[in-house]
Design a protein around this motif. Sequence first.
Motif, PDB file in Angstrom:
ATOM      1  N   GLU A 138       0.827  -1.202   0.000  1.00 15.92           N
ATOM      2  CA  GLU A 138       0.000   0.000   0.000  1.00 15.92           C
ATOM      3  C   GLU A 138       0.865   1.256   0.000  1.00 15.92           C
ATOM      4  OE1 GLU A 138      -3.909   1.876   2.285  1.00 15.92           O
ATOM      5  OE2 GLU A 138      -3.062  -0.051   2.928  1.00 15.92           O
TER       6      GLU A 138
ATOM      7  N   ASN B  46       2.353   1.454  -3.689  1.00 14.19           N
ATOM      8  CA  ASN B  46       1.404   1.654  -4.785  1.00 14.19           C
ATOM      9  C   ASN B  46       0.318   2.685  -4.487  1.00 14.19           C
ATOM     10  OD1 ASN B  46       2.570  -0.399  -6.487  1.00 14.19           O
ATOM     11  ND2 ASN B  46       1.656  -1.905  -5.123  1.00 14.19           N
TER      12      ASN B  46
ATOM     13  N   VAL C 249      -2.389   2.314  -3.033  1.00 14.21           N
ATOM     14  CA  VAL C 249      -3.732   1.726  -3.081  1.00 14.21           C
ATOM     15  C   VAL C 249      -3.700   0.451  -2.247  1.00 14.21           C
ATOM     16  CG1 VAL C 249      -4.371   2.658  -5.344  1.00 14.21           C
ATOM     17  CG2 VAL C 249      -3.229   0.426  -5.190  1.00 14.21           C
TER      18      VAL C 249
ATOM     19  N   PRO D  51      -3.819  -3.266  -1.641  1.00 11.28           N
ATOM     20  CA  PRO D  51      -3.551  -4.378  -2.562  1.00 11.28           C
ATOM     21  C   PRO D  51      -4.634  -5.440  -2.498  1.00 11.28           C
ATOM     22  CG  PRO D  51      -2.210  -4.601  -0.599  1.00 11.28           C
ATOM     23  CD  PRO D  51      -2.906  -3.274  -0.486  1.00 11.28           C
TER      24      PRO D  51
ATOM     25  N   GLU E 208      -6.797  -7.148 -11.156  1.00 11.10           N
ATOM     26  CA  GLU E 208      -6.839  -6.126 -10.104  1.00 11.10           C
ATOM     27  C   GLU E 208      -5.456  -5.925  -9.491  1.00 11.10           C
ATOM     28  OE1 GLU E 208     -10.667  -7.701 -11.044  1.00 11.10           O
ATOM     29  OE2 GLU E 208      -8.884  -8.758 -10.313  1.00 11.10           O
TER      30      GLU E 208
ATOM     31  N   ALA F 147      -3.491  -2.346  -9.747  1.00  8.88           N
ATOM     32  CA  ALA F 147      -3.098  -1.683  -8.499  1.00  8.88           C
ATOM     33  C   ALA F 147      -1.668  -1.164  -8.557  1.00  8.88           C
ATOM     34  CB  ALA F 147      -3.252  -2.644  -7.321  1.00  8.88           C
ATOM     35  N   GLN F 148      -0.862  -1.694  -9.483  1.00  9.73           N
ATOM     36  CA  GLN F 148       0.534  -1.297  -9.595  1.00  9.73           C
ATOM     37  C   GLN F 148       0.784  -0.301 -10.722  1.00  9.73           C
ATOM     38  OE1 GLN F 148       3.316  -4.730  -9.084  1.00  9.73           O
ATOM     39  NE2 GLN F 148       1.467  -5.992  -9.105  1.00  9.73           N
TER      40      GLN F 148
END
Length: 204
Positions: A103, A106, A108, A110, A129, A133-134
């Motif tokens: 997190e 990125n 966000v 994970p 997904e 996320a990356q």
Amino acid sequence: MSLVRPALTLTILMTALLGLAYPLGMTALSQAILPHQANGSLLERDGVVIGSALIGQPFAAPRYLWPRPSAVDYDAANSAGSNLGPTNAALVAGIAARAAALEAANEVKPPVDLVTASASGLDPHISPEGAFAQAARIATARGVAPAEIRAFLRAHVEGRALGFVGEPVVNVLLANLALDEAFPMAAPPAEAAPARTAATNPDD
């Protein structure tokens, strides 16, 4: 004694048929029809084998997709899971640590496949997904717009086998090779490995 000769004959015949002829025939057929797959789906760059599309390997540089964690440190000769149960304290702590590190990297939260390992420890795929996320991190590292990376990753999602078996996935190694081709970097910067615990106490 009358049964010995037929038994020996049948044993020799079946050994020759199933132990020699069938394996050799299937090997020849697979080499003729699907030589790439029959030889391990090996991938090359500049004439050097860099991996297999079927076996996961580690990536830590920010410009690449990161794979699922591995309980065997991506050792293809030692496929296994951690065998830790869902109430195991080490498992819970390991997942929490990986989630926090991902997190932070990125920005966000994970998805679950990025913080848990497969039973083999060598899964070459992540979920769409997990790839999306990356996207922001990869875009920043490569100096391109995040929307371009997301569109690129979306184009590299592999659908369900036969249209209904399994789930859509992204092959990490194939996508990373394609990233280098689509968004080349003249001189990759010195990149410190992120504070990940992917290879430390991963779960099944």
